[in-house]
Design an enzyme around this catalytic site. Structure first.
Site, short mmCIF file in Angstrom:
data_model
loop_
_atom_site.label_atom_id
_atom_site.label_comp_id
_atom_site.label_asym_id
_atom_site.label_seq_id
_atom_site.Cartn_x
_atom_site.Cartn_y
_atom_site.Cartn_z
N ARG A 1 16.46 14.68 -12.99
CA ARG A 1 15.80 14.65 -11.68
C ARG A 1 16.78 15.27 -10.68
NH1 ARG A 1 15.69 9.71 -8.07
NH2 ARG A 1 14.12 10.16 -6.48
N GLU B 1 31.70 11.35 -10.77
CA GLU B 1 30.28 11.66 -10.57
C GLU B 1 30.07 13.14 -10.86
OE1 GLU B 1 29.03 10.94 -6.52
OE2 GLU B 1 27.06 10.26 -7.17
N TRP C 1 22.64 16.18 1.53
CA TRP C 1 21.76 17.32 1.31
C TRP C 1 20.85 17.14 0.10
CZ3 TRP C 1 22.84 18.66 -3.56
CH2 TRP C 1 24.11 18.33 -4.06
N GLU D 1 25.14 3.79 1.60
CA GLU D 1 24.56 4.17 0.31
C GLU D 1 25.47 5.25 -0.25
OE1 GLU D 1 22.08 2.75 -1.18
OE2 GLU D 1 21.14 1.60 0.43
N LEU D 2 26.31 4.89 -1.19
CA LEU D 2 27.41 5.80 -1.58
C LEU D 2 27.23 6.34 -3.00
CD1 LEU D 2 30.24 3.68 0.09
CD2 LEU D 2 28.85 5.49 1.09
N CYS E 1 22.45 10.44 -6.78
CA CYS E 1 23.40 9.33 -6.90
C CYS E 1 22.99 8.43 -8.06
CB CYS E 1 23.42 8.54 -5.60
SG CYS E 1 21.79 8.07 -5.06
N LYS F 1 22.22 12.79 11.97
CA LYS F 1 23.03 13.98 11.65
C LYS F 1 22.78 14.32 10.19
CE LYS F 1 26.71 14.91 9.74
NZ LYS F 1 26.19 16.13 9.08
N PRO F 2 21.97 15.36 9.95
CA PRO F 2 21.71 15.75 8.54
C PRO F 2 22.89 16.54 7.98
CG PRO F 2 20.57 17.24 10.03
CD PRO F 2 21.29 16.24 10.91
N ALA F 3 22.89 16.75 6.68
CA ALA F 3 23.93 17.56 6.05
C ALA F 3 23.79 19.02 6.52
CB ALA F 3 23.79 17.50 4.53
N SER G 1 13.96 4.54 -8.07
CA SER G 1 13.67 4.75 -6.65
C SER G 1 12.22 4.45 -6.34
CB SER G 1 13.95 6.21 -6.28
OG SER G 1 15.25 6.56 -6.69
P1 NAP Z 1 29.19 13.83 1.71
O1 NAP Z 1 30.10 14.98 1.61
O2 NAP Z 1 29.78 12.48 1.82
O3 NAP Z 1 28.28 14.11 2.99
C1 NAP Z 1 27.26 13.24 3.38
C2 NAP Z 1 27.04 13.38 4.87
O4 NAP Z 1 28.21 12.99 5.56
C3 NAP Z 1 26.74 14.82 5.32
O5 NAP Z 1 25.84 14.78 6.38
C4 NAP Z 1 28.10 15.30 5.78
O6 NAP Z 1 28.05 16.35 6.69
C5 NAP Z 1 28.61 14.03 6.44
N1 NAP Z 1 30.04 14.02 6.62
C6 NAP Z 1 31.00 14.59 5.86
N2 NAP Z 1 32.23 14.32 6.37
C7 NAP Z 1 32.03 13.57 7.48
C8 NAP Z 1 32.90 12.99 8.44
N3 NAP Z 1 34.22 13.12 8.38
N4 NAP Z 1 32.35 12.26 9.45
C9 NAP Z 1 31.01 12.11 9.54
N5 NAP Z 1 30.13 12.65 8.66
C10 NAP Z 1 30.65 13.36 7.64
O7 NAP Z 1 28.17 13.76 0.51
P2 NAP Z 1 27.23 14.90 -0.03
O8 NAP Z 1 28.05 15.81 -0.85
O9 NAP Z 1 26.41 15.50 1.06
O10 NAP Z 1 26.21 14.06 -0.93
C11 NAP Z 1 26.50 13.70 -2.21
C12 NAP Z 1 26.99 12.27 -2.28
O11 NAP Z 1 26.02 11.41 -1.72
C13 NAP Z 1 27.14 11.81 -3.72
O12 NAP Z 1 28.32 11.07 -3.85
C14 NAP Z 1 25.92 10.92 -3.94
O13 NAP Z 1 26.08 9.96 -4.94
C15 NAP Z 1 25.74 10.33 -2.60
N6 NAP Z 1 24.38 9.84 -2.42
C16 NAP Z 1 24.16 8.51 -2.44
C17 NAP Z 1 22.87 8.02 -2.32
C18 NAP Z 1 22.62 6.55 -2.35
O14 NAP Z 1 21.52 6.16 -1.96
N7 NAP Z 1 23.54 5.71 -2.77
C19 NAP Z 1 21.80 8.90 -2.18
C20 NAP Z 1 22.05 10.26 -2.16
C21 NAP Z 1 23.36 10.72 -2.28
P3 NAP Z 1 28.32 17.86 6.18
O15 NAP Z 1 27.13 18.25 5.44
O16 NAP Z 1 28.47 18.67 7.40
O17 NAP Z 1 29.55 17.84 5.36
#
Ligand code: NAP
Length: 487
Positions: A287, A390, A159, A259-260, A293, A183-185, A450
Protein backbone atom coordinates in the site's frame (compact mmCIF):
# COMPACT_ATOMS: atom_id res chain seq x y z
CA UNK A 1 1.33 16.52 -18.85
CA UNK A 2 -2.01 15.51 -20.35
CA UNK A 3 -4.82 18.06 -20.65
CA UNK A 4 -6.56 16.55 -17.63
CA UNK A 5 -3.36 16.68 -15.57
CA UNK A 6 -2.71 20.31 -16.56
CA UNK A 7 -6.33 21.18 -15.73
CA UNK A 8 -6.29 19.69 -12.21
CA UNK A 9 -3.02 21.45 -11.39
CA UNK A 10 -4.34 24.74 -12.81
CA UNK A 11 -7.50 24.46 -10.67
CA UNK A 12 -5.60 24.77 -7.39
CA UNK A 13 -4.88 28.20 -5.96
CA UNK A 14 -1.11 28.21 -5.35
CA UNK A 15 -1.10 31.05 -2.84
CA UNK A 16 -1.17 30.80 0.95
CA UNK A 17 -4.61 30.29 2.49
CA UNK A 18 -4.63 32.76 5.39
CA UNK A 19 -7.84 32.40 7.33
CA UNK A 20 -9.91 32.17 4.15
CA UNK A 21 -8.00 34.76 2.08
CA UNK A 22 -5.64 33.65 -0.69
CA UNK A 23 -2.42 35.65 -0.47
CA UNK A 24 1.09 35.58 -1.87
CA UNK A 25 3.87 35.06 0.65
CA UNK A 26 4.91 38.37 2.24
CA UNK A 27 8.38 37.86 0.72
CA UNK A 28 6.90 37.04 -2.69
CA UNK A 29 8.83 33.74 -2.62
CA UNK A 30 7.59 30.57 -4.31
CA UNK A 31 8.94 27.03 -4.58
CA UNK A 32 8.56 24.28 -7.18
CA UNK A 33 6.41 21.17 -6.73
CA UNK A 34 7.85 18.14 -8.54
CA UNK A 35 6.24 15.09 -10.11
CA UNK A 36 8.37 12.27 -8.63
CA UNK A 37 7.67 10.04 -11.62
CA UNK A 38 9.12 12.47 -14.18
CA UNK A 39 11.12 14.90 -12.00
CA UNK A 40 9.38 17.69 -13.89
CA UNK A 41 8.12 20.77 -12.11
CA UNK A 42 4.32 20.78 -11.90
CA UNK A 43 3.93 24.35 -10.68
CA UNK A 44 5.21 26.94 -8.20
CA UNK A 45 3.57 27.41 -4.80
CA UNK A 46 3.83 30.37 -2.39
CA UNK A 47 6.58 29.79 0.17
CA UNK A 48 5.48 30.98 3.60
CA UNK A 49 7.95 32.67 5.93
CA UNK A 50 7.81 33.66 9.58
CA UNK A 51 5.80 36.81 8.86
CA UNK A 52 3.07 34.79 7.10
CA UNK A 53 3.04 32.25 9.93
CA UNK A 54 2.58 34.98 12.53
CA UNK A 55 -0.22 36.48 10.43
CA UNK A 56 -1.91 33.05 10.43
CA UNK A 57 -1.46 32.88 14.20
CA UNK A 58 -3.07 36.31 14.72
CA UNK A 59 -6.05 35.13 12.68
CA UNK A 60 -6.37 31.79 14.52
CA UNK A 61 -6.14 33.48 17.91
CA UNK A 62 -8.59 36.24 16.99
CA UNK A 63 -11.17 33.79 15.63
CA UNK A 64 -10.98 31.13 18.38
CA UNK A 65 -13.64 32.45 20.78
CA UNK A 66 -16.19 33.15 18.07
CA UNK A 67 -15.61 29.78 16.38
CA UNK A 68 -15.94 27.88 19.67
CA UNK A 69 -19.39 29.45 20.07
CA UNK A 70 -20.65 28.13 16.70
CA UNK A 71 -23.29 25.44 17.19
CA UNK A 72 -21.97 21.85 17.02
CA UNK A 73 -24.59 21.01 14.39
CA UNK A 74 -23.29 23.83 12.18
CA UNK A 75 -19.70 22.62 12.58
CA UNK A 76 -20.86 19.10 11.77
CA UNK A 77 -22.67 20.24 8.65
CA UNK A 78 -19.62 22.08 7.35
CA UNK A 79 -17.68 18.83 7.74
CA UNK A 80 -20.42 16.88 6.03
CA UNK A 81 -20.35 19.40 3.17
CA UNK A 82 -16.58 18.92 2.92
CA UNK A 83 -17.10 15.15 2.72
CA UNK A 84 -19.62 15.55 -0.12
CA UNK A 85 -17.38 17.89 -2.10
CA UNK A 86 -14.32 15.66 -1.71
CA UNK A 87 -16.29 12.68 -3.00
CA UNK A 88 -17.82 14.71 -5.84
CA UNK A 89 -14.31 15.72 -6.96
CA UNK A 90 -12.66 12.42 -6.13
CA UNK A 91 -11.31 11.83 -9.63
CA UNK A 92 -9.65 15.23 -10.12
CA UNK A 93 -8.26 15.20 -6.59
CA UNK A 94 -6.88 11.69 -7.10
CA UNK A 95 -5.05 12.81 -10.25
CA UNK A 96 -3.69 15.82 -8.36
CA UNK A 97 -2.44 13.58 -5.56
CA UNK A 98 -0.80 11.11 -7.94
CA UNK A 99 0.96 13.94 -9.74
CA UNK A 100 2.55 15.43 -6.65
CA UNK A 101 3.11 12.26 -4.62
CA UNK A 102 3.41 9.41 -7.13
CA UNK A 103 1.00 6.75 -5.80
CA UNK A 104 -0.99 4.84 -8.45
CA UNK A 105 -4.32 6.39 -9.35
CA UNK A 106 -6.52 3.64 -7.82
CA UNK A 107 -4.74 4.15 -4.49
CA UNK A 108 -5.11 7.92 -4.77
CA UNK A 109 -8.85 7.46 -5.33
CA UNK A 110 -8.86 5.26 -2.24
CA UNK A 111 -7.08 7.92 -0.22
CA UNK A 112 -9.55 10.63 -1.25
CA UNK A 113 -12.39 8.39 -0.01
CA UNK A 114 -10.46 7.60 3.18
CA UNK A 115 -9.73 11.31 3.72
CA UNK A 116 -13.37 12.25 3.10
CA UNK A 117 -14.46 9.61 5.57
CA UNK A 118 -12.64 11.45 8.40
CA UNK A 119 -14.77 14.52 7.64
CA UNK A 120 -17.94 12.41 7.65
CA UNK A 121 -16.96 10.61 10.86
CA UNK A 122 -16.18 13.85 12.70
CA UNK A 123 -19.31 15.53 11.32
CA UNK A 124 -21.14 12.87 13.32
CA UNK A 125 -18.90 13.29 16.38
CA UNK A 126 -19.31 17.09 16.50
CA UNK A 127 -22.79 16.71 18.01
CA UNK A 128 -21.78 14.00 20.50
CA UNK A 129 -19.31 15.88 22.70
CA UNK A 130 -20.41 14.87 26.15
CA UNK A 131 -19.72 16.30 29.59
CA UNK A 132 -21.09 15.02 32.88
CA UNK A 133 -22.86 15.72 36.10
CA UNK A 134 -22.48 13.81 39.34
CA UNK A 135 -22.63 14.03 43.10
CA UNK A 136 -19.44 14.09 45.13
CA UNK A 137 -18.87 10.95 47.22
CA UNK A 138 -19.62 12.86 50.47
CA UNK A 139 -22.81 14.25 48.95
CA UNK A 140 -21.86 17.84 49.74
CA UNK A 141 -21.21 19.16 46.26
CA UNK A 142 -21.92 18.50 42.62
CA UNK A 143 -19.47 17.96 39.77
CA UNK A 144 -20.24 19.57 36.44
CA UNK A 145 -17.88 18.36 33.70
CA UNK A 146 -17.53 20.56 30.65
CA UNK A 147 -15.67 19.81 27.40
CA UNK A 148 -14.15 22.79 25.65
CA UNK A 149 -11.96 23.22 22.56
CA UNK A 150 -8.28 23.20 23.44
CA UNK A 151 -7.74 26.33 21.31
CA UNK A 152 -5.66 27.38 18.32
CA UNK A 153 -3.89 24.31 16.99
CA UNK A 154 -0.78 23.78 14.87
CA UNK A 155 -1.12 20.85 12.47
CA UNK A 156 1.94 19.44 10.68
CA UNK A 157 1.52 16.69 8.09
CA UNK A 158 3.78 14.43 5.96
CA UNK A 159 3.79 13.86 2.19
CA UNK A 160 2.88 10.18 2.10
CA UNK A 161 -0.90 10.58 2.64
CA UNK A 162 -1.25 14.21 1.59
CA UNK A 163 -5.04 14.44 1.92
CA UNK A 164 -5.90 11.94 4.66
CA UNK A 165 -3.28 13.14 7.14
CA UNK A 166 -4.83 16.60 6.75
CA UNK A 167 -8.46 15.58 7.25
CA UNK A 168 -7.52 13.25 10.13
CA UNK A 169 -6.49 16.39 12.05
CA UNK A 170 -8.75 19.05 10.53
CA UNK A 171 -11.87 16.90 11.01
CA UNK A 172 -11.63 16.59 14.81
CA UNK A 173 -10.31 20.16 15.19
CA UNK A 174 -13.36 21.57 13.38
CA UNK A 175 -15.70 19.24 15.27
CA UNK A 176 -14.22 20.31 18.61
CA UNK A 177 -14.31 24.02 17.76
CA UNK A 178 -10.58 24.75 17.41
CA UNK A 179 -9.05 27.17 14.95
CA UNK A 180 -5.98 25.84 13.19
CA UNK A 181 -2.91 26.38 11.06
CA UNK A 182 -1.88 23.55 8.75
CA UNK A 183 1.68 23.19 7.52
CA UNK A 184 1.74 20.46 4.86
CA UNK A 185 4.91 18.74 3.66
CA UNK A 186 6.80 20.76 1.02
CA UNK A 187 6.59 17.86 -1.48
CA UNK A 188 2.76 17.77 -1.42
CA UNK A 189 1.24 21.20 -0.79
CA UNK A 190 -1.34 20.96 -3.60
CA UNK A 191 -3.71 18.53 -1.88
CA UNK A 192 -3.67 20.67 1.27
CA UNK A 193 -4.43 23.84 -0.70
CA UNK A 194 -7.21 22.08 -2.63
CA UNK A 195 -8.68 20.90 0.68
CA UNK A 196 -8.63 24.45 2.06
CA UNK A 197 -10.60 25.65 -0.96
CA UNK A 198 -13.12 22.84 -0.56
CA UNK A 199 -13.68 23.54 3.13
CA UNK A 200 -14.19 27.23 2.39
CA UNK A 201 -16.75 26.23 -0.21
CA UNK A 202 -18.42 23.96 2.34
CA UNK A 203 -18.97 27.01 4.55
CA UNK A 204 -15.98 27.03 6.90
CA UNK A 205 -16.00 30.56 8.32
CA UNK A 206 -13.11 32.88 7.61
CA UNK A 207 -10.32 32.68 10.16
CA UNK A 208 -10.81 29.06 11.23
CA UNK A 209 -8.17 27.50 8.97
CA UNK A 210 -4.90 28.68 7.47
CA UNK A 211 -2.64 26.60 5.21
CA UNK A 212 1.00 27.67 4.95
CA UNK A 213 3.22 25.56 2.67
CA UNK A 214 6.87 26.38 3.22
CA UNK A 215 10.40 25.25 2.48
CA UNK A 216 11.61 26.42 5.92
CA UNK A 217 9.53 24.29 8.29
CA UNK A 218 11.55 24.96 11.44
CA UNK A 219 11.77 28.71 10.90
CA UNK A 220 8.01 28.88 10.32
CA UNK A 221 6.68 26.59 13.05
CA UNK A 222 9.08 27.26 15.93
CA UNK A 223 7.94 30.88 16.44
CA UNK A 224 4.34 29.64 16.58
CA UNK A 225 5.05 26.88 19.07
CA UNK A 226 6.92 29.27 21.35
CA UNK A 227 4.34 32.05 21.14
CA UNK A 228 1.86 30.93 23.79
CA UNK A 229 -1.23 31.58 21.70
CA UNK A 230 -0.98 28.15 20.04
CA UNK A 231 -2.31 25.63 22.58
CA UNK A 232 -1.96 22.37 20.71
CA UNK A 233 0.42 20.64 18.32
CA UNK A 234 -0.75 17.69 16.25
CA UNK A 235 2.11 16.21 14.23
CA UNK A 236 2.43 13.30 11.83
CA UNK A 237 5.88 12.48 10.54
CA UNK A 238 9.18 10.95 11.51
CA UNK A 239 10.17 10.18 15.08
CA UNK A 240 13.29 12.37 14.76
CA UNK A 241 11.29 15.49 13.86
CA UNK A 242 8.54 14.57 16.36
CA UNK A 243 11.09 14.43 19.16
CA UNK A 244 12.41 17.87 18.23
CA UNK A 245 8.87 19.29 18.17
CA UNK A 246 8.10 17.74 21.56
CA UNK A 247 11.09 19.61 22.97
CA UNK A 248 9.87 22.85 21.40
CA UNK A 249 6.38 22.23 22.77
CA UNK A 250 7.68 21.88 26.30
CA UNK A 251 8.31 25.63 26.60
CA UNK A 252 4.62 26.51 26.40
CA UNK A 253 3.47 23.13 27.83
CA UNK A 254 1.42 22.41 24.69
CA UNK A 255 -1.04 19.57 24.33
CA UNK A 256 0.59 17.27 21.77
CA UNK A 257 -0.50 14.43 19.52
CA UNK A 258 2.33 12.59 17.81
CA UNK A 259 1.82 10.09 14.99
CA UNK A 260 5.39 9.00 14.31
CA UNK A 261 7.42 6.36 12.53
CA UNK A 262 6.81 2.62 12.50
CA UNK A 263 8.67 -0.65 12.03
CA UNK A 264 5.79 -3.10 11.74
CA UNK A 265 6.42 -6.82 12.22
CA UNK A 266 4.26 -9.17 10.14
CA UNK A 267 4.04 -12.66 11.69
CA UNK A 268 2.99 -15.71 9.70
CA UNK A 269 2.55 -18.88 11.77
CA UNK A 270 2.63 -22.42 10.41
CA UNK A 271 -1.13 -22.72 11.00
CA UNK A 272 -2.00 -19.58 8.97
CA UNK A 273 -4.16 -19.56 5.87
CA UNK A 274 -1.13 -19.02 3.64
CA UNK A 275 -2.95 -17.47 0.69
CA UNK A 276 -4.69 -15.00 3.01
CA UNK A 277 -1.32 -14.21 4.60
CA UNK A 278 0.20 -13.47 1.19
CA UNK A 279 -2.78 -11.22 0.33
CA UNK A 280 -2.36 -9.46 3.67
CA UNK A 281 1.40 -9.07 3.21
CA UNK A 282 0.88 -7.54 -0.25
CA UNK A 283 -1.48 -4.99 1.25
CA UNK A 284 0.58 -4.31 4.36
CA UNK A 285 3.80 -4.01 2.37
CA UNK A 286 2.76 -2.45 -0.93
CA UNK A 287 0.00 0.00 0.00
CA UNK A 288 1.39 3.41 -0.90
CA UNK A 289 4.51 1.93 -2.58
CA UNK A 290 5.66 0.80 0.87
CA UNK A 291 5.80 4.44 1.96
CA UNK A 292 3.41 4.06 4.90
CA UNK A 293 4.06 4.24 8.63
CA UNK A 294 1.96 1.07 8.83
CA UNK A 295 4.04 -0.77 6.19
CA UNK A 296 5.12 -4.31 7.07
CA UNK A 297 8.81 -3.71 7.63
CA UNK A 298 9.87 -7.15 8.86
CA UNK A 299 8.06 -10.29 7.75
CA UNK A 300 8.64 -13.20 10.15
CA UNK A 301 7.49 -16.55 8.76
CA UNK A 302 7.57 -19.75 10.81
CA UNK A 303 10.04 -22.32 9.47
CA UNK A 304 7.35 -24.76 8.25
CA UNK A 305 5.88 -22.21 5.80
CA UNK A 306 8.70 -19.69 5.29
CA UNK A 307 9.97 -21.00 1.93
CA UNK A 308 6.48 -21.45 0.47
CA UNK A 309 5.35 -18.05 1.75
CA UNK A 310 8.43 -16.28 0.31
CA UNK A 311 7.96 -18.02 -3.05
CA UNK A 312 4.29 -17.03 -3.32
CA UNK A 313 5.05 -13.47 -2.20
CA UNK A 314 7.85 -13.18 -4.78
CA UNK A 315 5.55 -14.33 -7.54
CA UNK A 316 3.01 -11.65 -6.65
CA UNK A 317 5.63 -8.92 -6.16
CA UNK A 318 7.41 -9.78 -9.40
CA UNK A 319 4.16 -9.45 -11.36
CA UNK A 320 3.47 -5.87 -10.20
CA UNK A 321 3.64 -3.16 -12.83
CA UNK A 322 5.94 -0.25 -12.00
CA UNK A 323 5.40 3.13 -13.65
CA UNK A 324 3.89 6.57 -13.62
CA UNK A 325 0.93 6.42 -11.25
CA UNK A 326 -1.49 8.19 -13.61
CA UNK A 327 -0.96 5.55 -16.32
CA UNK A 328 -3.53 2.79 -16.73
CA UNK A 329 -2.62 -0.50 -15.06
CA UNK A 330 0.29 0.84 -13.01
CA UNK A 331 0.39 -0.72 -9.52
CA UNK A 332 3.61 0.72 -8.10
CA UNK A 333 4.67 4.35 -8.46
CA UNK A 334 7.99 6.10 -7.80
CA UNK A 335 9.48 6.84 -4.40
CA UNK A 336 9.15 10.43 -3.25
CA UNK A 337 12.71 11.51 -4.05
CA UNK A 338 16.18 10.28 -4.83
CA UNK A 339 17.28 10.35 -1.20
CA UNK A 340 14.50 7.86 -0.41
CA UNK A 341 15.60 5.61 -3.27
CA UNK A 342 19.24 5.67 -2.18
CA UNK A 343 18.21 4.79 1.37
CA UNK A 344 16.20 1.78 0.16
CA UNK A 345 19.09 0.61 -2.02
CA UNK A 346 21.59 0.86 0.82
CA UNK A 347 19.30 -1.18 3.13
CA UNK A 348 19.01 -3.88 0.45
CA UNK A 349 22.79 -3.86 -0.13
CA UNK A 350 23.42 -4.20 3.60
CA UNK A 351 21.08 -7.20 3.91
CA UNK A 352 22.58 -8.88 0.83
CA UNK A 353 26.07 -8.22 2.19
CA UNK A 354 25.06 -10.11 5.34
CA UNK A 355 23.82 -13.11 3.37
CA UNK A 356 20.22 -12.33 2.33
CA UNK A 357 19.07 -13.71 -1.06
CA UNK A 358 17.25 -11.51 -3.59
CA UNK A 359 14.19 -13.47 -4.79
CA UNK A 360 12.86 -10.69 -6.96
CA UNK A 361 13.77 -7.04 -7.71
CA UNK A 362 16.70 -5.60 -5.79
CA UNK A 363 17.45 -2.45 -7.78
CA UNK A 364 16.11 0.81 -9.19
CA UNK A 365 13.41 0.80 -11.86
CA UNK A 366 13.71 2.35 -15.30
CA UNK A 367 12.84 5.88 -16.31
CA UNK A 368 13.52 9.37 -15.07
CA UNK A 369 11.44 9.02 -11.89
CA UNK A 370 12.58 7.75 -8.50
CA UNK A 371 11.46 4.18 -9.22
CA UNK A 372 12.49 1.15 -7.19
CA UNK A 373 11.56 -2.43 -8.11
CA UNK A 374 9.24 -4.43 -5.87
CA UNK A 375 11.73 -6.59 -4.00
CA UNK A 376 11.63 -9.72 -1.86
CA UNK A 377 14.62 -10.79 0.20
CA UNK A 378 14.82 -14.23 1.82
CA UNK A 379 17.09 -15.57 4.59
CA UNK A 380 17.48 -12.07 5.93
CA UNK A 381 19.68 -12.15 9.05
CA UNK A 382 18.04 -10.70 12.16
CA UNK A 383 20.83 -8.14 12.57
CA UNK A 384 20.35 -6.57 9.09
CA UNK A 385 19.94 -2.81 9.12
CA UNK A 386 16.49 -3.04 7.58
CA UNK A 387 15.15 -4.99 10.54
CA UNK A 388 15.55 -1.91 12.74
CA UNK A 389 15.16 0.87 10.14
CA UNK A 390 11.90 2.07 8.59
CA UNK A 391 12.40 0.99 4.94
CA UNK A 392 9.68 3.22 3.43
CA UNK A 393 9.85 1.47 0.07
CA UNK A 394 8.70 -1.65 -1.82
CA UNK A 395 11.08 -4.09 -0.15
CA UNK A 396 9.82 -7.16 1.73
CA UNK A 397 12.44 -8.89 3.88
CA UNK A 398 11.43 -12.40 4.97
CA UNK A 399 13.00 -13.65 8.20
CA UNK A 400 12.44 -17.13 9.62
CA UNK A 401 11.50 -18.12 13.18
CA UNK A 402 10.92 -21.40 15.02
CA UNK A 403 8.77 -20.68 18.08
CA UNK A 404 6.00 -18.28 19.09
CA UNK A 405 8.19 -16.91 21.89
CA UNK A 406 11.01 -16.23 19.49
CA UNK A 407 8.67 -14.45 17.06
CA UNK A 408 7.17 -12.27 19.77
CA UNK A 409 10.58 -11.32 21.16
CA UNK A 410 11.85 -10.40 17.68
CA UNK A 411 8.65 -8.45 16.86
CA UNK A 412 8.99 -6.39 20.04
CA UNK A 413 12.73 -5.83 19.69
CA UNK A 414 12.38 -2.27 18.38
CA UNK A 415 11.87 1.18 19.84
CA UNK A 416 8.84 1.61 17.52
CA UNK A 417 5.33 0.43 18.40
CA UNK A 418 2.79 1.53 15.81
CA UNK A 419 1.24 -1.61 14.35
CA UNK A 420 1.88 -5.33 13.98
CA UNK A 421 0.24 -7.98 11.83
CA UNK A 422 -0.42 -11.55 12.74
CA UNK A 423 -1.67 -14.50 10.69
CA UNK A 424 -2.81 -17.63 12.51
CA UNK A 425 -5.93 -19.82 12.66
CA UNK A 426 -5.39 -20.73 16.31
CA UNK A 427 -7.72 -18.56 18.42
CA UNK A 428 -5.72 -18.87 21.62
CA UNK A 429 -2.49 -17.99 19.89
CA UNK A 430 -4.19 -15.06 18.13
CA UNK A 431 -5.27 -13.54 21.44
CA UNK A 432 -2.07 -14.42 23.31
CA UNK A 433 0.20 -12.90 20.65
CA UNK A 434 -2.08 -9.84 20.15
CA UNK A 435 -1.80 -9.18 23.89
CA UNK A 436 1.97 -9.64 23.82
CA UNK A 437 2.70 -7.34 20.88
CA UNK A 438 3.93 -3.92 22.02
CA UNK A 439 2.10 -1.83 19.41
CA UNK A 440 -0.88 0.52 19.43
CA UNK A 441 -2.63 -1.52 16.73
CA UNK A 442 -2.71 -5.14 15.58
CA UNK A 443 -3.96 -6.44 12.24
CA UNK A 444 -5.19 -9.95 13.08
CA UNK A 445 -5.60 -11.91 9.85
CA UNK A 446 -5.85 -8.62 7.96
CA UNK A 447 -3.22 -6.49 6.26
CA UNK A 448 -4.71 -3.06 6.89
CA UNK A 449 -5.80 -1.34 10.09
CA UNK A 450 -6.50 2.24 8.97
CA UNK A 451 -10.14 3.17 9.46
CA UNK A 452 -11.54 6.59 10.40
CA UNK A 453 -13.90 4.95 12.90
CA UNK A 454 -11.05 3.22 14.79
CA UNK A 455 -8.41 4.72 17.11
CA UNK A 456 -5.17 4.98 15.12
CA UNK A 457 -1.87 5.49 16.92
CA UNK A 458 1.24 4.01 18.43
CA UNK A 459 3.12 3.34 21.63
CA UNK A 460 6.85 3.65 22.44
CA UNK A 461 8.63 5.90 19.89
CA UNK A 462 5.71 5.66 17.46
CA UNK A 463 3.79 8.37 19.21
CA UNK A 464 1.32 9.81 21.67
CA UNK A 465 -2.44 10.05 21.35
CA UNK A 466 -4.91 8.60 18.87
CA UNK A 467 -6.53 9.87 15.68
CA UNK A 468 -9.94 8.71 14.48
CA UNK A 469 -12.51 6.65 16.36
CA UNK A 470 -14.47 7.92 19.37
CA UNK A 471 -11.27 9.12 21.04
CA UNK A 472 -10.02 11.17 18.05
CA UNK A 473 -11.92 14.28 19.08
CA UNK A 474 -10.54 14.08 22.64
CA UNK A 475 -7.17 15.23 21.33
CA UNK A 476 -8.74 18.63 20.62
CA UNK A 477 -10.81 18.97 23.80
CA UNK A 478 -9.97 20.10 27.32
CA UNK A 479 -11.94 18.94 30.33
CA UNK A 480 -13.15 21.53 32.81
CA UNK A 481 -14.64 20.57 36.15
CA UNK A 482 -16.93 22.96 37.99
CA UNK A 483 -17.36 22.07 41.66
CA UNK A 484 -20.78 23.24 42.84
CA UNK A 485 -21.29 23.86 46.53
CA UNK A 486 -23.82 25.63 48.79
CA UNK A 487 -26.61 23.22 48.00
P1 NAP B 1 9.23 14.29 8.34
O1 NAP B 1 10.50 14.58 7.64
O2 NAP B 1 9.27 14.15 9.82
O3 NAP B 1 8.25 15.48 7.95
C1 NAP B 1 6.93 15.54 8.41
C2 NAP B 1 6.48 16.98 8.45
O4 NAP B 1 7.27 17.69 9.38
C3 NAP B 1 6.63 17.71 7.12
O5 NAP B 1 5.58 18.63 6.98
C4 NAP B 1 7.95 18.44 7.30
O6 NAP B 1 8.10 19.56 6.49
C5 NAP B 1 7.83 18.83 8.76
N1 NAP B 1 9.10 19.18 9.37
C6 NAP B 1 10.33 18.69 9.09
N2 NAP B 1 11.25 19.26 9.91
C7 NAP B 1 10.58 20.13 10.71
C8 NAP B 1 10.96 21.02 11.74
N3 NAP B 1 12.23 21.15 12.13
N4 NAP B 1 10.00 21.76 12.35
C9 NAP B 1 8.72 21.65 11.97
N5 NAP B 1 8.27 20.82 10.99
C10 NAP B 1 9.21 20.07 10.37
O7 NAP B 1 8.52 13.00 7.80
P2 NAP B 1 8.18 12.64 6.30
O8 NAP B 1 9.42 12.16 5.66
O9 NAP B 1 7.43 13.74 5.63
O10 NAP B 1 7.12 11.45 6.50
C11 NAP B 1 7.52 10.16 6.71
C12 NAP B 1 7.46 9.82 8.19
O11 NAP B 1 6.16 10.04 8.68
C13 NAP B 1 7.72 8.34 8.41
O12 NAP B 1 8.57 8.17 9.52
C14 NAP B 1 6.34 7.77 8.69
O13 NAP B 1 6.34 6.60 9.45
C15 NAP B 1 5.70 8.90 9.39
N6 NAP B 1 4.24 8.79 9.33
C16 NAP B 1 3.57 8.43 10.44
C17 NAP B 1 2.20 8.28 10.39
C18 NAP B 1 1.44 7.88 11.62
O14 NAP B 1 0.23 8.02 11.61
N7 NAP B 1 2.07 7.37 12.66
C19 NAP B 1 1.51 8.50 9.20
C20 NAP B 1 2.22 8.87 8.08
C21 NAP B 1 3.60 9.02 8.16
P3 NAP B 1 8.99 19.46 5.14
O15 NAP B 1 8.20 18.70 4.19
O16 NAP B 1 9.18 20.84 4.69
O17 NAP B 1 10.27 18.80 5.50
Amino acid sequence: MSDQEARVVAQVDKRLFLGGQWRDAASGATFPVEDPSTRETLCEVADAGKEDALAALDIAHRTQREWAAVAPRTRGEILRGGYELLMERQEDLAVLMTLEMGKPLPEARGEIAYAAEFLRWFSEEAVRIEGGFSTSPDGKSRFLIMRQPVGPSMLITPWNFPMAMGTRKIGPAIAAGCTMILKPAHQTPLCALALAGILAEAGLPEGVLSVIPTTSPGAVTEPLLSDGRIRKLSFTGSTAVGRKLLEQSAGQVLRTSMELGGNAPFLVFDDADLEAAVDGAMLAKMRNIGEACTAANRIYAQSGVAAEFAARLSERMGALRLGRGVDEGVQVGPLIDDKARQKVQSLVDDAVGRGARVLVGGGPGEGPGHFYQPTVLADVPMDSELSYTEIFGPVAPVLTFETEQEALAAANDTEFGLVSYLYTRDLNRALRVSEGLETGMVGLNQGIVSNPAAPFGGVKHSGLGREGGRVGIEEFLDTKYVGIGGL
